[in-house]
Every structure is written in structure tokens, then in C-alpha cells.
Write a protein that holds these residues in place. Sequence first.
Motif, PDB file in Angstrom:
ATOM      1  N   GLY A   1       0.811  -1.207   0.000  1.00 42.41           N
ATOM      2  CA  GLY A   1       0.000   0.000   0.000  1.00 42.41           C
ATOM      3  C   GLY A   1       0.845   1.257   0.000  1.00 42.41           C
ATOM      4  O   GLY A   1       0.389   2.313   0.424  1.00 42.41           O
ATOM      5  N   GLY A   2       2.083   1.157  -0.463  1.00 39.29           N
ATOM      6  CA  GLY A   2       2.973   2.310  -0.492  1.00 39.29           C
ATOM      7  C   GLY A   2       3.547   2.648   0.865  1.00 39.29           C
ATOM      8  O   GLY A   2       4.229   3.631   1.017  1.00 39.29           O
TER       9      GLY A   2
ATOM     10  N   THR B   1       8.225   7.718  -3.767  1.00 39.15           N
ATOM     11  CA  THR B   1       6.906   8.205  -3.348  1.00 39.15           C
ATOM     12  C   THR B   1       6.069   8.587  -4.561  1.00 39.15           C
ATOM     13  O   THR B   1       4.880   8.252  -4.640  1.00 39.15           O
ATOM     14  CB  THR B   1       7.066   9.415  -2.412  1.00 39.15           C
ATOM     15  N   ALA B   2       6.692   9.286  -5.516  1.00 42.92           N
ATOM     16  CA  ALA B   2       5.964   9.698  -6.722  1.00 42.92           C
ATOM     17  C   ALA B   2       5.543   8.495  -7.553  1.00 42.92           C
ATOM     18  O   ALA B   2       4.425   8.452  -8.074  1.00 42.92           O
ATOM     19  CB  ALA B   2       6.829  10.647  -7.553  1.00 42.92           C
TER      20      ALA B   2
ATOM     21  N   ALA C   1       1.267   4.839  -9.293  1.00 45.66           N
ATOM     22  CA  ALA C   1       0.693   3.491  -9.364  1.00 45.66           C
ATOM     23  C   ALA C   1      -0.675   3.420  -8.694  1.00 45.66           C
ATOM     24  O   ALA C   1      -1.536   2.649  -9.116  1.00 45.66           O
ATOM     25  CB  ALA C   1       1.641   2.476  -8.726  1.00 45.66           C
ATOM     26  N   SER C   2      -0.890   4.245  -7.663  1.00 45.92           N
ATOM     27  CA  SER C   2      -2.189   4.230  -6.980  1.00 45.92           C
ATOM     28  C   SER C   2      -3.152   5.274  -7.534  1.00 45.92           C
ATOM     29  O   SER C   2      -4.288   5.362  -7.089  1.00 45.92           O
ATOM     30  CB  SER C   2      -1.992   4.450  -5.474  1.00 45.92           C
ATOM     31  N   GLY C   3      -2.680   6.090  -8.492  1.00 48.61           N
ATOM     32  CA  GLY C   3      -3.543   7.093  -9.102  1.00 48.61           C
ATOM     33  C   GLY C   3      -3.650   8.383  -8.305  1.00 48.61           C
ATOM     34  O   GLY C   3      -4.563   9.175  -8.552  1.00 48.61           O
TER      35      GLY C   3
ATOM     36  N   ALA D   1      -0.008  13.350  -4.793  1.00 53.41           N
ATOM     37  CA  ALA D   1       1.222  12.829  -4.192  1.00 53.41           C
ATOM     38  C   ALA D   1       2.364  12.865  -5.195  1.00 53.41           C
ATOM     39  O   ALA D   1       3.507  13.172  -4.837  1.00 53.41           O
ATOM     40  CB  ALA D   1       1.011  11.402  -3.689  1.00 53.41           C
ATOM     41  N   VAL D   2       2.069  12.578  -6.453  1.00 49.16           N
ATOM     42  CA  VAL D   2       3.088  12.614  -7.502  1.00 49.16           C
ATOM     43  C   VAL D   2       3.645  14.019  -7.649  1.00 49.16           C
ATOM     44  O   VAL D   2       4.862  14.229  -7.647  1.00 49.16           O
ATOM     45  CB  VAL D   2       2.516  12.123  -8.855  1.00 49.16           C
ATOM     46  N   LEU D   3       2.758  14.988  -7.777  1.00 45.59           N
ATOM     47  CA  LEU D   3       3.182  16.372  -7.983  1.00 45.59           C
ATOM     48  C   LEU D   3       3.924  16.929  -6.774  1.00 45.59           C
ATOM     49  O   LEU D   3       4.847  17.725  -6.920  1.00 45.59           O
ATOM     50  CB  LEU D   3       1.987  17.247  -8.335  1.00 45.59           C
TER      51      LEU D   3
END
Length: 151
Positions: free
Chosen positions: A48-49, A73-74, A79-81, A85-87
Motif C-alpha cells: 500500500g505504499g 513516493t511519486a 501506481a495508486s492514481g 502525491a506525484v506532484l
Amino acid sequence: MNQGSSRARLAETGQPAGAWRPGSVPEQLGLAGLAAAGAAAAYQAALGGEGLWLPCPLRTLTGIPCPLCGMTTAATGLASGDLGAVLAANPFVLLLAGFTLVMAVLMAARALGWVAPPAQWPESRRRQGYRVAGVLAAASWAFQLHRFGWV
């Protein structure tokens, strides 16, 4: 690809049409990207990251973030959409994901014989590629330095 062009390709390259030739640097980077995407998806699915927090060695030793800080983390956020969090972690993973997607399609097209095999890049093109990679790494590092309050 027709039979005549398949024979011509075999005669000029020694490989049949559709033969896999992972020789170009972009294709090798694409394969690395596919492996990283698979690892991020497996990490996200299995944990779950969460957990297995791996610290950045440069940041641990010096306190200064590296250009790749936030990449795990990104990638798991992607992967989880979770675009937020990516940005927040490292938006450059979106460029890498786009590159990986393009290279995956190109590699599949080459494997099927729809696209010619990669050609050797001239020295000027390689230098240009190194410059682009350097600029992207510097921009990522500037982002990380700002993110952690260094700039």
C-alpha cells in the motif's frame, strides 16, 4: 511488412523482421522504466505504499536532497492514481512515465516488425540527449532543493 521487405531487412541487418534487438539507449531506458513501473505497482499492491521506507543516501549523509528524492513516493503515488502525491513528491516522474509509455509502444512496434530497428545516433545527437538529461536532472534537483527549503 511484406515478404519482400522482410527479406531485405534480413539481408541488410542479419535479423528477420520483428527480431528483438534491445540495442538502443532509449530502448534500454524504456526497459528500465517498465521494470521500475512494475516494481512501483508491486510495491503499491503489496504494501500500500507504506513500509520499507528507504532514505536517500545523499540526504541522510549531508541533509541535501538529491535530484531523485521523492521518486519512490511519486512512483507509488502514480501506481495508486494519486496525482497530488506525484506532484508533491517529484513531478518529473510524470515525464519518465510518459517516456516509458512511448518507448513501450515503440518497442512493441519494432518487435512486431512495424517499425525499423533503431539506428546509431550520431555524436551530435548523443550530446544533445546528454544535455537534455542534464537539464532535466538540474530542474529536478532545483525542485527538490525548493521542496526541502534549501532554495
